[in-house]
Scaffold this active site. Structure first.
Site, mmCIF file in Angstrom:
data_model
loop_
_atom_site.group_PDB
_atom_site.id
_atom_site.type_symbol
_atom_site.label_atom_id
_atom_site.label_comp_id
_atom_site.label_asym_id
_atom_site.label_seq_id
_atom_site.Cartn_x
_atom_site.Cartn_y
_atom_site.Cartn_z
ATOM 1 N N ARG A 44 48.774 53.559 56.709
ATOM 2 C CA ARG A 44 49.551 54.471 55.847
ATOM 3 C C ARG A 44 49.044 54.500 54.393
ATOM 4 O O ARG A 44 49.049 55.539 53.745
ATOM 5 C CB ARG A 44 51.010 53.992 55.855
ATOM 6 N N ARG A 102 54.747 55.529 46.627
ATOM 7 C CA ARG A 102 55.666 54.632 45.917
ATOM 8 C C ARG A 102 55.078 54.234 44.568
ATOM 9 O O ARG A 102 55.634 53.417 43.873
ATOM 10 C CB ARG A 102 55.913 53.347 46.738
ATOM 11 N N SER A 144 54.057 63.939 57.440
ATOM 12 C CA SER A 144 54.657 64.035 58.774
ATOM 13 C C SER A 144 55.321 62.700 59.060
ATOM 14 O O SER A 144 54.948 61.696 58.468
ATOM 15 C CB SER A 144 53.598 64.358 59.838
ATOM 16 N N TYR A 145 56.291 62.648 59.973
ATOM 17 C CA TYR A 145 56.750 63.755 60.763
ATOM 18 C C TYR A 145 58.262 63.846 60.669
ATOM 19 O O TYR A 145 58.889 63.009 59.999
ATOM 20 C CB TYR A 145 56.304 63.570 62.236
ATOM 21 N N TYR A 158 65.751 58.436 53.522
ATOM 22 C CA TYR A 158 66.143 57.126 52.978
ATOM 23 C C TYR A 158 65.767 57.147 51.506
ATOM 24 O O TYR A 158 64.852 57.857 51.114
ATOM 25 C CB TYR A 158 65.380 55.995 53.688
ATOM 26 N N GLU A 197 58.070 67.465 55.771
ATOM 27 C CA GLU A 197 57.770 66.570 56.894
ATOM 28 C C GLU A 197 57.473 67.485 58.075
ATOM 29 O O GLU A 197 58.369 68.079 58.667
ATOM 30 C CB GLU A 197 58.961 65.659 57.212
#
Ligand code: ING
Ligand code: ZN
Length: 310
Positions: free
Chosen positions: A123, A140, A193-194, A245, A267
Site C-alpha cells: 500500500r 496519511r 479503490s475499492y 473511517y 473509491e
C-alpha cells in the site's frame, strides 16, 4: 512510439509503459503537455499531463491523481483511460478551451512496481528502512491535522504516517503543485479503490464538515447519478470519516484545507458490500477496467463541468 498502437487501455501495465503512453499522447496532441512533479524516493520520474487549449485568461483547473496507494491498480488504469477519453473525443474541445485538466496517473510508482513484482498487497511508498520496515502511507502524510486520527506511528504498520507531515517526497511533490495552483484548481479528485464510494471531507473526524458541505454533497450526488446511468453501479456518497473511517493526513483533506472548492476521493470498483461481493478487492481483473472507466468518466465530466461553471 508516436501513436503507440500497441498500448492496451484495458490491461494493467508497468510504470514505464504508463509513462511511455502518456508521453505518446503529449506528442500526438498539441494541447496536451507532459510535465514532471519530481522524482520518487527510488528515483522514478512522476510525470503527468496538462490537458487544455491555451488561453489569454488564467484557466481554472480540475486536478486528478491516482495511485497514491500501490495496490489499487484500477486507479492508475482508470486515470489513463480517462486521458484517452478526453483527448480522442471532439465533444470535449470546448470544455478544454475553458478549463485545464491535470492528470497524474501514478503518484506512487515505487510502491506500484513493488506491488507488481514482490508484494501484490503493498500500500505504501518505499522509503526507509526504519526499524527494518519500508514505506509510509502517503495518504496519511499530508500537512493538515497530521497524526490526528486513523494513523500509526509504527514504521511497520500499513498506515504509518511518516516521521513528520510531508516527510515523503511523493507527498511533497503533490502538495507543492496543489499549493502553487490553489487559487485556480477548483476541483481535486483522487482515485483510490475499492468500495464504490464518492467521499468528501473532512476525513479526520466523524460528523465534521467544511462550511460548504451542502455544495460538496450536491455535486457528489450529481456525479454518482452520472456514474449510475452507465452500467447501474450505485456509488455511496458520504463524508470520508462517516462513510469509511476517520483518518487524517489524506490528500483530500489537505486540498480542502488550502482552499480548493470541490474535493473528492473516488473509491472505484469493485464494491465492498456483501450482497454483490465477488471478493476481488484490490485484485480486480483487467476485464473490469473498461466498464470501470466508462462509468467513472461521466462522473469526472460532471465535476469538470462544475469547474467550467465556476
Ligand atoms: N481509502 C482511503 C484511505 O486512505 C480515506 C480513504 C481517506 C478514508 C481519508 C478516510 C479519510 O484509507 C483507501 N482505499 O485508501
Ligand atoms: Zn487508497
Amino acid at each position: 512510439l508516436r501513436s503507440m498502437p500497441s498500448f492496451n487501455l484495458y490491461d494493467y501495465h508497468t510504470y514505464d509503459d504508463q509513462m511511455a503512453y502518456i508521453k505518446s499522447i503529449a506528442q500526438q496532441y498539441s494541447y496536451v503537455h507532459l510535465e514532471s512533479l519530481g522524482k520518487s524516493v527510488e528515483g522514478r520520474d512522476i510525470q503527468y499531463l496538462k490537458i487544455g487549449y491555451p488561453s489569454n485568461r488564467p484557466k481554472n483547473i480540475l486536478f486528478i491523481d491516482a495511485g497514491i496507494h500501490a495496490r489499487e491498480w484500477i486507479a492508475p488504469a482508470t486515470a489513463i483511460c480517462i486521458i484517452d477519453r478526453l483527448v480522442t473525443n471532439p465533444d470535449y474541445t470546448s470544455l478544454l478551451y475553458d478549463i485545464d485538466i491535470y492528470v497524474v496517473p501514478n503518484v506512487n510508482p515505487d510502491g506500484y512496481e513493488y506491488s507488481r513484482t514482490s508484494d501484490r498487497m503493498w500500500r505504501k511508498n518505499r522509503s526507509g528502512p526504519r526499524q527494518g520496515c519500508y514505506g509510509v502511507d502517503l495518504n496519511r502524510n499530508f500537512a493538515f491535522k497530521w497524526g490526528y486520527s486513523g494513523v500509526s506511528r509504527d514504521p511497520c504498520s500499513e498506515t504509518y504516517a511518516g516521521s513528520s507531515a510531508l516527510s515523503e517526497v511523493e507527498a511533497q511533490h503533490l502538495a507543492k503543485i496543489l499549493d502553487a495552483n490553489n487559487n485556480t484548481i477548483k476541483a481535486y479528485v483522487t482515485l483510490h479503490s475499492y468500495g464504490e464510494d464518492l467521499i468528501y471531507p473532512w476525513g479526520y473526524a466523524i460528523r465534521t464538515y467544511p462550511s460548504d458541505v451542502a455544495e460538496l454533497k450536491k455535486l457528489a450526488h450529481e456525479a454518482a447519478e452520472a456514474i449510475h446511468a452507465v452500467n447501474g453501479t450505485r456509488y455511496s456518497v458520504g463524508n470520508s470519516a462517516d462513510e469509511l473511517y476517520p483518518a487524517s493526513g489524506a490528500s483530500d483533506d489537505y486540498s480542502k484545507s488550502i482552499g480548493i472548492k470541490f474535493v473528492y476521493t473516488f473509491e472505484l470498483s469493485p464494491t465492498s458490500s456483501d450482497d454483490n461481493f465477488y471478493g476481488y478487492g484490490f485484485q480486480f481483473p483487467k476485464e473490469f477496467i473498461q466498464p470501470t472507466c466508462e462509468e467513472t468518466f461521466p462522473g469526472i465530466l460532471t465535476i469538470a463541468k462544475a469547474v467550467q461553471d465556476t
